[in-house]
Design a protein around this motif. Structure first.
Motif, PDB file in Angstrom:
ATOM      1  N   ARG A   4       0.865  -1.176   0.000  1.00  0.00           N
ATOM      2  CA  ARG A   4       0.000   0.000   0.000  1.00  0.00           C
ATOM      3  C   ARG A   4       0.900   1.225   0.000  1.00  0.00           C
ATOM      4  O   ARG A   4       1.592   1.499   0.980  1.00  0.00           O
ATOM      5  CB  ARG A   4      -0.932   0.000   1.215  1.00  0.00           C
ATOM      6  CG  ARG A   4      -1.949  -1.147   1.201  1.00  0.00           C
ATOM      7  CD  ARG A   4      -2.822  -1.157   2.455  1.00  0.00           C
ATOM      8  NE  ARG A   4      -3.513   0.110   2.663  1.00  0.00           N
ATOM      9  CZ  ARG A   4      -4.631   0.474   2.041  1.00  0.00           C
ATOM     10  NH1 ARG A   4      -5.194  -0.341   1.160  1.00  0.00           N
ATOM     11  NH2 ARG A   4      -5.208   1.643   2.286  1.00  0.00           N
ATOM     12  N   LEU A   6       1.530   5.302  -0.409  1.00  0.00           N
ATOM     13  CA  LEU A   6       0.949   6.635  -0.283  1.00  0.00           C
ATOM     14  C   LEU A   6       1.964   7.654  -0.780  1.00  0.00           C
ATOM     15  O   LEU A   6       3.070   7.753  -0.244  1.00  0.00           O
ATOM     16  CB  LEU A   6       0.582   6.933   1.163  1.00  0.00           C
ATOM     17  CG  LEU A   6       0.039   8.345   1.443  1.00  0.00           C
ATOM     18  CD1 LEU A   6      -1.298   8.570   0.731  1.00  0.00           C
ATOM     19  CD2 LEU A   6      -0.114   8.585   2.946  1.00  0.00           C
ATOM     20  N   THR A  31      -1.875  -1.089  -3.862  1.00  0.00           N
ATOM     21  CA  THR A  31      -2.774   0.060  -3.780  1.00  0.00           C
ATOM     22  C   THR A  31      -1.947   1.337  -3.876  1.00  0.00           C
ATOM     23  O   THR A  31      -0.962   1.499  -3.157  1.00  0.00           O
ATOM     24  CB  THR A  31      -3.539   0.053  -2.442  1.00  0.00           C
ATOM     25  OG1 THR A  31      -4.367  -1.107  -2.386  1.00  0.00           O
ATOM     26  CG2 THR A  31      -4.402   1.312  -2.313  1.00  0.00           C
ATOM     27  N   ALA A  33      -2.112   5.400  -3.497  1.00  0.00           N
ATOM     28  CA  ALA A  33      -2.911   6.492  -2.941  1.00  0.00           C
ATOM     29  C   ALA A  33      -2.104   7.777  -2.983  1.00  0.00           C
ATOM     30  O   ALA A  33      -0.869   7.760  -3.052  1.00  0.00           O
ATOM     31  CB  ALA A  33      -3.324   6.170  -1.505  1.00  0.00           C
ATOM     32  N   LEU A  35      -1.923  11.804  -1.167  1.00  0.00           N
ATOM     33  CA  LEU A  35      -2.381  12.720  -0.130  1.00  0.00           C
ATOM     34  C   LEU A  35      -2.446  14.126  -0.711  1.00  0.00           C
ATOM     35  O   LEU A  35      -1.433  14.669  -1.161  1.00  0.00           O
ATOM     36  CB  LEU A  35      -1.428  12.696   1.064  1.00  0.00           C
ATOM     37  CG  LEU A  35      -1.876  13.516   2.290  1.00  0.00           C
ATOM     38  CD1 LEU A  35      -3.000  12.800   3.014  1.00  0.00           C
ATOM     39  CD2 LEU A  35      -0.704  13.764   3.234  1.00  0.00           C
ATOM     40  N   GLY A  56      -8.440   8.965 -10.196  1.00  0.00           N
ATOM     41  CA  GLY A  56      -9.363   7.865  -9.973  1.00  0.00           C
ATOM     42  C   GLY A  56      -9.634   7.030 -11.207  1.00  0.00           C
ATOM     43  O   GLY A  56      -9.518   5.789 -11.185  1.00  0.00           O
ATOM     44  N   ALA A  61      -6.157   5.355  -8.544  1.00  0.00           N
ATOM     45  CA  ALA A  61      -5.494   5.740  -7.300  1.00  0.00           C
ATOM     46  C   ALA A  61      -6.533   6.231  -6.286  1.00  0.00           C
ATOM     47  O   ALA A  61      -7.524   6.857  -6.648  1.00  0.00           O
ATOM     48  CB  ALA A  61      -4.465   6.835  -7.554  1.00  0.00           C
ATOM     49  N   VAL A  62      -6.272   5.951  -5.029  1.00  0.00           N
ATOM     50  CA  VAL A  62      -7.122   6.378  -3.916  1.00  0.00           C
ATOM     51  C   VAL A  62      -6.643   7.755  -3.453  1.00  0.00           C
ATOM     52  O   VAL A  62      -5.449   8.062  -3.505  1.00  0.00           O
ATOM     53  CB  VAL A  62      -7.030   5.373  -2.750  1.00  0.00           C
ATOM     54  CG1 VAL A  62      -7.854   5.836  -1.555  1.00  0.00           C
ATOM     55  CG2 VAL A  62      -7.467   3.990  -3.214  1.00  0.00           C
ATOM     56  N   VAL A  63      -7.557   8.599  -2.992  1.00  0.00           N
ATOM     57  CA  VAL A  63      -7.199   9.931  -2.523  1.00  0.00           C
ATOM     58  C   VAL A  63      -7.426  10.059  -1.019  1.00  0.00           C
ATOM     59  O   VAL A  63      -8.487   9.684  -0.510  1.00  0.00           O
ATOM     60  CB  VAL A  63      -8.009  11.022  -3.263  1.00  0.00           C
ATOM     61  CG1 VAL A  63      -7.759  12.399  -2.642  1.00  0.00           C
ATOM     62  CG2 VAL A  63      -7.642  11.040  -4.744  1.00  0.00           C
ATOM     63  N   GLU A  64      -6.396  10.535  -0.326  1.00  0.00           N
ATOM     64  CA  GLU A  64      -6.489  10.908   1.082  1.00  0.00           C
ATOM     65  C   GLU A  64      -6.378  12.434   1.158  1.00  0.00           C
ATOM     66  O   GLU A  64      -5.775  13.061   0.283  1.00  0.00           O
ATOM     67  CB  GLU A  64      -5.359  10.287   1.898  1.00  0.00           C
ATOM     68  CG  GLU A  64      -5.323   8.773   1.926  1.00  0.00           C
ATOM     69  CD  GLU A  64      -6.141   8.197   3.077  1.00  0.00           C
ATOM     70  OE1 GLU A  64      -6.895   8.971   3.705  1.00  0.00           O
ATOM     71  OE2 GLU A  64      -6.005   6.992   3.343  1.00  0.00           O
ATOM     72  N   ARG A  82      -1.819   3.565   7.757  1.00  0.00           N
ATOM     73  CA  ARG A  82      -2.618   2.674   6.905  1.00  0.00           C
ATOM     74  C   ARG A  82      -1.837   2.188   5.685  1.00  0.00           C
ATOM     75  O   ARG A  82      -2.365   1.406   4.889  1.00  0.00           O
ATOM     76  CB  ARG A  82      -3.898   3.388   6.450  1.00  0.00           C
ATOM     77  CG  ARG A  82      -4.813   3.804   7.597  1.00  0.00           C
ATOM     78  CD  ARG A  82      -6.207   4.117   7.090  1.00  0.00           C
ATOM     79  NE  ARG A  82      -6.286   5.382   6.378  1.00  0.00           N
ATOM     80  CZ  ARG A  82      -6.595   6.545   6.962  1.00  0.00           C
ATOM     81  NH1 ARG A  82      -6.782   6.595   8.276  1.00  0.00           N
ATOM     82  NH2 ARG A  82      -6.678   7.656   6.251  1.00  0.00           N
ATOM     83  N   TYR A  83      -0.580   2.657   5.555  1.00  0.00           N
ATOM     84  CA  TYR A  83       0.194   2.349   4.358  1.00  0.00           C
ATOM     85  C   TYR A  83       1.529   1.698   4.709  1.00  0.00           C
ATOM     86  O   TYR A  83       2.092   1.951   5.767  1.00  0.00           O
ATOM     87  CB  TYR A  83       0.410   3.620   3.534  1.00  0.00           C
ATOM     88  CG  TYR A  83      -0.903   4.145   3.008  1.00  0.00           C
ATOM     89  CD1 TYR A  83      -1.404   3.699   1.790  1.00  0.00           C
ATOM     90  CD2 TYR A  83      -1.672   5.037   3.758  1.00  0.00           C
ATOM     91  CE1 TYR A  83      -2.641   4.138   1.324  1.00  0.00           C
ATOM     92  CE2 TYR A  83      -2.902   5.491   3.294  1.00  0.00           C
ATOM     93  CZ  TYR A  83      -3.383   5.029   2.074  1.00  0.00           C
ATOM     94  OH  TYR A  83      -4.601   5.456   1.618  1.00  0.00           O
TER      95      TYR A  83
END
Length: 304
Positions: A4, A6, A31, A33, A35, A56, A61-64, A82-83
């Motif tokens: 994961r 970030l 994953t 992500a 920030l 996305g 990609a996930v966005v924080e 979380r990463y």
């Protein structure tokens, strides 16, 4: 357990890293992500909407969301935890103390791998107390990382962004006036790399860090002398560029008159320490990753 990753920030470098990670054949089930800071204002929201769509839909990609300047180390650590890997691409223009706070948050979160914002010079070789005072915090980050062994870290030294060489305000190449300036000496060398190539190499190391933990690694699109740069431009544009040497005395005077960020960079590079390395010792050379050299980059520039 899947990796994961970030990435902090989606500016020029951050987006290059994210895109390279997303498209890398070794991504598999990783994953990805990013920030981002909370945005405000309609123009910012319009630009961010397009960025979010790209992240996305195109990159999966996930966005924080967090503010690395305003938020506390504790708050950031709660996200980082979380990463398994954190790659910091937040650097240019951030206030002093931000990089050490980010490193403290990473250590607090206990992530497995950290790539700090060190995408620049060999700060160990430059040493403390250089003209560019921002570099001292980079050394502080290194001390924090070297004082522990719980978090694996890799520092990616890339030299200067290649585009910086051709930024008129920086002063090395001024295409409008067909002028090349040497910093310190004409035979001083400088290492430069494009952000896209930095992203490509960094992504490769993130997804395959085997044997590189707890160390500084090097990347280079090109390593060139100021004289070699002037010769290259003469040949490419089939003209003769004016050559002007800004030696240490000239730069000392510039520092006394107006010690702005660009002047500080010039004076630091003119010292000839920690700003250049041979391409043979780089990760891109060792892994056979193609990169853009200055001659190829110049082909994409317009006429002066």
């Amino acid at each position: 357990m899947s990796n994961r990753v970030l990435v902090l920030g989606a500016g020029e470098l951050g987006l290059a890293v994210i895109e390279a990670l997303a498209r890398h054949p070794k991504r598999r089930d990783s994953t990805i992500a990013v920030l981002l800071r909370p945005s405000s204002g309609s123009s910012a929201n319009t630009a961010k909407s397009e960025l979010l769509r790209h992240l996305g839909e195109d990159l999966n990609a996930v966005v924080e969301t967090a503010d690395v300047v305003q938020d506390s180390a504790d708050s950031l650590a709660s996200i980082f935890a979380r990463y398994s890997t954190v790659v910091s691409c937040n650097g240019m223009g951030l206030p002093p103390g931000t990089q050490t706070k980010l490193t403290q948050a990473v250590l607090q979160a206990g992530v497995a791998h950290y790539f700090p914002w060190q995408f620049g010079m060999d700060y160990d070789a430059i040493g403390a107390g250089s003209s560019q005072d921002l570099f001292d915090e980079q050394l502080a980050v290194r001390r924090l990382l070297r004082a522990q062994d719980a978090v694996d870290w890799i520092i990616v030294s890339t030299g200067l962004f290649m585009s910086f060489l051709f930024l008129a305000d920086f002063g090395v190449v001024d295409l409008a006036t067909k002028t090349v300036r040497g910093l310190g000496h004409w035979d001083n060398r400088i290492t430069v790399t494009t952000p896209v190539d930095i992203g490509t190499v960094t992504a490769d190391v993130v997804l395959d860090p085997l044997g590189l933990q707890h160390q500084v690694v090097y990347v280079a699109g090109d390593t060139i002398t100021y004289e070699g740069l002037a010769d290259l431009l003469d040949k490419h544009y089939q003209t003769v560029f004016k050559r002007e040497l800004w030696d240490l005395d000239v730069l000392k005077k510039q520092m006394a008159e107006d010690p702005n960020t660009m002047v500080k960079y010039r004076d630091t590079f003119a010292q000839g320490r920690g700003v250049a390395w041979d391409k043979a010792q780089t990760v891109n050379a060792q892994r056979g990753i193609p990169v853009t050299d200055v001659a190829k980059y110049v082909q994409g520039l317009g006429r002066p």
